[in-house]
Write a protein that holds these residues in place. Structure first.
Motif, PDB file in Angstrom:
ATOM      1  N   ASP A 110      24.203  37.772  34.830  1.00 39.01           N
ATOM      2  CA  ASP A 110      24.431  38.532  33.762  1.00 39.01           C
ATOM      3  C   ASP A 110      24.949  39.558  34.744  1.00 39.01           C
ATOM      4  O   ASP A 110      25.776  40.202  33.660  1.00 39.01           O
ATOM      5  N   ASN A 111      24.426  40.469  36.076  1.00 41.54           N
ATOM      6  CA  ASN A 111      25.193  41.595  35.820  1.00 41.54           C
ATOM      7  C   ASN A 111      26.729  41.127  37.150  1.00 41.54           C
ATOM      8  O   ASN A 111      26.944  42.216  36.765  1.00 41.54           O
ATOM      9  N   PHE A 112      27.269  39.851  37.115  1.00 39.79           N
ATOM     10  CA  PHE A 112      27.701  39.992  37.925  1.00 39.79           C
ATOM     11  C   PHE A 112      29.636  40.336  36.864  1.00 39.79           C
ATOM     12  O   PHE A 112      30.016  39.848  36.903  1.00 39.79           O
ATOM     13  N   LYS A 113      29.022  38.990  35.762  1.00 43.83           N
ATOM     14  CA  LYS A 113      29.577  39.293  34.302  1.00 43.83           C
ATOM     15  C   LYS A 113      30.003  40.341  34.213  1.00 43.83           C
ATOM     16  O   LYS A 113      31.453  40.542  33.518  1.00 43.83           O
ATOM     17  N   GLN A 114      29.220  41.511  34.259  1.00 47.65           N
ATOM     18  CA  GLN A 114      29.549  42.446  33.298  1.00 47.65           C
ATOM     19  C   GLN A 114      30.165  43.666  34.266  1.00 47.65           C
ATOM     20  O   GLN A 114      31.217  44.904  34.546  1.00 47.65           O
ATOM     21  N   THR A 115      30.092  43.317  35.782  1.00 44.48           N
ATOM     22  CA  THR A 115      30.428  44.087  36.107  1.00 44.48           C
ATOM     23  C   THR A 115      32.155  43.583  37.316  1.00 44.48           C
ATOM     24  O   THR A 115      32.859  44.606  37.697  1.00 44.48           O
ATOM     25  N   VAL A 116      31.885  42.390  37.307  1.00 42.03           N
ATOM     26  CA  VAL A 116      33.217  41.644  38.191  1.00 42.03           C
ATOM     27  C   VAL A 116      34.463  41.066  37.520  1.00 42.03           C
ATOM     28  O   VAL A 116      35.093  41.541  37.260  1.00 42.03           O
ATOM     29  N   TYR A 117      33.782  39.843  36.675  1.00 42.99           N
ATOM     30  CA  TYR A 117      34.316  38.831  35.516  1.00 42.99           C
ATOM     31  C   TYR A 117      34.884  39.540  34.718  1.00 42.99           C
ATOM     32  O   TYR A 117      35.730  39.396  34.688  1.00 42.99           O
ATOM     33  N   ILE A 118      34.354  40.904  34.105  1.00 41.57           N
ATOM     34  CA  ILE A 118      35.880  41.719  33.393  1.00 41.57           C
ATOM     35  C   ILE A 118      36.704  42.075  33.549  1.00 41.57           C
ATOM     36  O   ILE A 118      37.699  42.574  32.794  1.00 41.57           O
ATOM     37  N   LEU A 119      37.093  41.529  35.437  1.00 42.39           N
ATOM     38  CA  LEU A 119      38.134  43.011  35.772  1.00 42.39           C
ATOM     39  C   LEU A 119      39.065  41.329  35.708  1.00 42.39           C
ATOM     40  O   LEU A 119      40.635  41.819  36.097  1.00 42.39           O
ATOM     41  N   LYS A 120      38.593  40.294  35.565  1.00 45.46           N
ATOM     42  CA  LYS A 120      39.430  39.318  35.484  1.00 45.46           C
ATOM     43  C   LYS A 120      41.035  39.251  35.440  1.00 45.46           C
ATOM     44  O   LYS A 120      42.094  38.784  35.465  1.00 45.46           O
ATOM     45  N   ASP A 121      40.733  39.786  33.513  1.00 42.75           N
ATOM     46  CA  ASP A 121      41.974  40.046  33.197  1.00 42.75           C
ATOM     47  C   ASP A 121      43.371  40.826  33.560  1.00 42.75           C
ATOM     48  O   ASP A 121      44.644  40.471  33.758  1.00 42.75           O
ATOM     49  N   GLU A 122      42.718  41.997  33.684  1.00 38.76           N
ATOM     50  CA  GLU A 122      43.553  43.243  35.187  1.00 38.76           C
ATOM     51  C   GLU A 122      43.662  42.363  36.384  1.00 38.76           C
ATOM     52  O   GLU A 122      45.048  42.925  37.060  1.00 38.76           O
ATOM     53  N   MET A 123      42.906  42.072  36.973  1.00 36.56           N
ATOM     54  CA  MET A 123      43.260  41.070  38.259  1.00 36.56           C
ATOM     55  C   MET A 123      44.261  40.279  37.973  1.00 36.56           C
ATOM     56  O   MET A 123      45.749  40.199  38.917  1.00 36.56           O
ATOM     57  N   TYR A 124      44.177  39.857  37.063  1.00 35.47           N
ATOM     58  CA  TYR A 124      45.609  38.079  37.063  1.00 35.47           C
ATOM     59  C   TYR A 124      46.758  39.053  36.069  1.00 35.47           C
ATOM     60  O   TYR A 124      47.830  38.728  37.022  1.00 35.47           O
ATOM     61  N   ARG A 125      46.863  39.702  35.661  1.00 35.46           N
ATOM     62  CA  ARG A 125      48.241  41.076  36.019  1.00 35.46           C
ATOM     63  C   ARG A 125      48.780  41.015  36.574  1.00 35.46           C
ATOM     64  O   ARG A 125      49.873  41.034  36.980  1.00 35.46           O
ATOM     65  N   PHE A 126      48.119  41.876  37.326  1.00 34.27           N
ATOM     66  CA  PHE A 126      48.543  42.314  38.725  1.00 34.27           C
ATOM     67  C   PHE A 126      48.862  41.417  39.839  1.00 34.27           C
ATOM     68  O   PHE A 126      50.060  41.705  40.490  1.00 34.27           O
ATOM     69  N   ALA A 127      48.214  40.006  39.672  1.00 33.82           N
ATOM     70  CA  ALA A 127      48.479  39.366  40.597  1.00 33.82           C
ATOM     71  C   ALA A 127      49.721  38.093  40.469  1.00 33.82           C
ATOM     72  O   ALA A 127      51.027  38.097  40.710  1.00 33.82           O
ATOM     73  N   LYS A 128      50.231  38.556  38.720  1.00 28.49           N
ATOM     74  CA  LYS A 128      51.417  37.572  37.877  1.00 28.49           C
ATOM     75  C   LYS A 128      52.192  38.574  38.181  1.00 28.49           C
ATOM     76  O   LYS A 128      53.780  38.604  38.591  1.00 28.49           O
ATOM     77  N   LYS A 129      52.449  40.141  38.344  1.00 32.51           N
ATOM     78  CA  LYS A 129      53.586  40.931  38.673  1.00 32.51           C
ATOM     79  C   LYS A 129      53.797  41.135  40.021  1.00 32.51           C
ATOM     80  O   LYS A 129      54.671  41.079  40.372  1.00 32.51           O
ATOM     81  N   PHE A 130      53.234  40.942  41.180  1.00 33.83           N
ATOM     82  CA  PHE A 130      53.092  40.181  42.933  1.00 33.83           C
ATOM     83  C   PHE A 130      53.661  38.541  42.820  1.00 33.83           C
ATOM     84  O   PHE A 130      54.894  38.934  43.821  1.00 33.83           O
ATOM     85  N   LEU A 131      53.182  37.663  42.081  1.00 38.51           N
ATOM     86  CA  LEU A 131      53.785  36.535  42.369  1.00 38.51           C
ATOM     87  C   LEU A 131      54.810  35.840  40.837  1.00 38.51           C
ATOM     88  O   LEU A 131      55.273  34.759  42.032  1.00 38.51           O
TER      89      LEU A 131
END
Length: 172
Positions: A4-25
């Motif tokens: 649960d702690n992982f979901k609340q701190t790390v997993y919630i960043l997945k959408d922002e990480m995705y958008r950032f990666a998509k700009k690169f790739l």
């Protein structure tokens, strides 16, 4: 770190990480793969992530590094494929040139030898069939075939000797 702690701190960043990666790739699938790979790495090192001060910055820096690694790997693959294709094209050109040379050597043979070598080595007839077609004794077919092959072989050897002299003259 719990799930649960992982979901609340790390997993919630997945959408922002995705958008950032998509700009690169510039590829949605590749960006998704980057994010999923990083999420798996983060989960495996979840206890080490607890000491990271700015998790968002760490995650985005990880995305950037992973994207750069993938782009570099992609460039290496493209370079290797290009080199392999170039070598294949050179081999094909060389093979075609040699084939043309051999056909030229065959065309320079006397008529009987030319027909015998063509029927045997190109058309793949048996000696007995060639004997019937050309109305010759089988031994005469064998002798003409042997002489034709010998002349072609000598011509090829002369060609290679000439090319080797040319290469040595260039100092290569």
């Amino acid at each position: 770190m719990t799930q649960d702690n992982f979901k609340q701190t790390v997993y919630i960043l997945k959408d922002e990480m995705y958008r950032f990666a998509k700009k690169f790739l510039m590829s949605a699938d590749e960006a998704e793969d980057v994010v999923m790979d990083l999420m798996m790495k983060f989960w495996q090192k979840k206890d080490e992530l607890m000491v990271v001060e700015n998790l968002k910055s760490f995650a985005l820096r990880s995305v950037k590094n992973e994207c750069l690694n993938r782009l570099k790997h992609h460039e290496v693959k493209l370079g290797f494929a290009s080199q392999t294709r170039h070598q294949s094209e050179l081999y094909q050109i060389e093979t075609n040139n040699m084939r043309e040379q051999i056909l030229g050597f065959i065309n320079q043979l006397p008529e009987k030898q030319k027909m015998v070598i063509h029927l045997k080595d190109v058309e793949e007839y048996e000696i007995s069939e060639i004997s019937e077609i050309m109305e010759m004794e089988e031994n005469a077919v064998r002798v003409n075939l042997m002489r034709a092959r010998q002349k072609v072989k000598e011509s090829i050897n002369q060609l290679y000797a000439y090319e080797n002299r040319q290469i040595q003259g260039l100092g290569i």
